[in-house]
Design a protein around this motif. Structure first.
Motif, PDB file in Angstrom:
ATOM      1  N   GLY A   1       6.725   5.818  -1.341  1.00 24.56           N
ATOM      2  CA  GLY A   1       5.176   4.356  -1.833  1.00 24.56           C
ATOM      3  C   GLY A   1       4.791   4.893  -0.563  1.00 24.56           C
ATOM      4  O   GLY A   1       4.069   4.311  -0.459  1.00 24.56           O
TER       5      GLY A   1
ATOM      6  N   ARG B   1       8.739  10.375  -1.323  1.00 27.14           N
ATOM      7  CA  ARG B   1       7.463  10.211  -1.706  1.00 27.14           C
ATOM      8  C   ARG B   1       6.254   9.151  -1.549  1.00 27.14           C
ATOM      9  O   ARG B   1       6.612   8.061  -1.767  1.00 27.14           O
ATOM     10  CB  ARG B   1       8.685   9.401  -3.219  1.00 27.14           C
ATOM     11  CG  ARG B   1       9.140   9.903  -3.797  1.00 27.14           C
ATOM     12  CD  ARG B   1       8.602  10.991  -5.028  1.00 27.14           C
ATOM     13  NE  ARG B   1       9.392  11.480  -5.849  1.00 27.14           N
ATOM     14  CZ  ARG B   1      10.062  12.887  -5.483  1.00 27.14           C
ATOM     15  NH1 ARG B   1       9.499  13.516  -4.340  1.00 27.14           N
ATOM     16  NH2 ARG B   1      11.158  12.938  -6.236  1.00 27.14           N
TER      17      ARG B   1
ATOM     18  N   ARG C   1       2.689   7.633  -0.125  1.00 30.44           N
ATOM     19  CA  ARG C   1       1.221   8.367  -0.126  1.00 30.44           C
ATOM     20  C   ARG C   1      -0.005   8.834   0.301  1.00 30.44           C
ATOM     21  O   ARG C   1       0.172   7.859   1.676  1.00 30.44           O
ATOM     22  CB  ARG C   1       0.902   6.779  -1.139  1.00 30.44           C
ATOM     23  CG  ARG C   1       0.302   6.875  -2.456  1.00 30.44           C
ATOM     24  CD  ARG C   1       1.173   5.406  -3.695  1.00 30.44           C
ATOM     25  NE  ARG C   1       1.189   4.752  -2.196  1.00 30.44           N
ATOM     26  CZ  ARG C   1       0.185   3.726  -1.970  1.00 30.44           C
ATOM     27  NH1 ARG C   1      -1.065   3.829  -2.217  1.00 30.44           N
ATOM     28  NH2 ARG C   1       1.129   2.419  -1.263  1.00 30.44           N
TER      29      ARG C   1
END
Ligand SMILES: Cc1cc2nc3c(=O)[nH]c(=O)nc-3n(C[C@H](O)[C@H](O)[C@H](O)COP(=O)(O)O)c2cc1C
Length: 163
Positions: free
Chosen positions: A85, A113, A115
């Motif tokens: 994230g 993962r 962003r």
């Protein structure tokens, strides 16, 4: 205090100027600490300790530079599932293309993962001949301004908790 990690490699200086421009603008944000590291010096602990990232590489032979790939090879599994994230952006210095290096990094950090908080920033130096490709590069003020804007956006977004 947030930490922005900028990892880069550069053979003829273009990516270095881009990374330095992003880092100097990012450093103007007092609530963000900026770390500018050569890909060869960056370790898994540096990745884990950062809150956001800029990855900067030349495109060589339609790929990210080998030393940048080596950075991901060394840090990918130690950081897997531990940085989910977090925000990132990519800067590519290319002769005329740059898309594949950007795609490769996007694919790798999808596994992490991370962003994406900006489209890849691709700066083309227009070097075509072997001599021009191997010559030291001077990135234009306009292009460096775009790198500064990206560094500032990452840095202020981290500090403000927007990402
Ligand atoms: C071995 C080699 C392969 C290259 N291949 C590509 C390429 O596939 N696509 C491209 O757009 N530029 C290519 N270039 C040009 C570089 O991306 C360009 O010179 C860029 O400025 C390099 O960044 P740097 O100055 O940070 O080293 C290549 C350069 C070298 C030395």
């Amino acid at each position: 205090m947030k930490t922005l990690l900028i990892v880069y490699h550069s053979l003829t200086g273009g990516t270095r100027q881009m990374a330095e421009a992003a880092a100097s603008a990012a450093s103007l944000e007092p609530e963000t600490s900026v770390r500018l590291l050569l890909a060869t010096d960056a370790e898994p602990a540096d990745v884990l300790a950062a809150d956001g990232y800029i990855f900067a590489t030349p495109e060589n032979l339609a790929a990210m530079a080998g030393r940048m790939k080596d950075f991901f090879d060394r840090t990918y599994y130690p950081a897997l599932d531990r940085i989910n994230g977090r925000p990132y952006a990519t800067m590519i210095c290319a002769g005329s293309d740059g898309q594949n290096a950007a795609r490769q990094i996007a694919r790798i950090v999808t596994g992490w993962r991370l962003r994406a908080v900006a489209d890849p920033l691709i700066i083309c130096t227009r070097a075509q001949t072997p001599d021009a490709i191997l010559a030291p590069k001077t990135i234009t003020p306009e292009a460096l301004g775009r790198c500064r804007d990206l560094g500032a956006a990452l840095s202020s977004g981290l500090a403000a908790g927007i990402f």
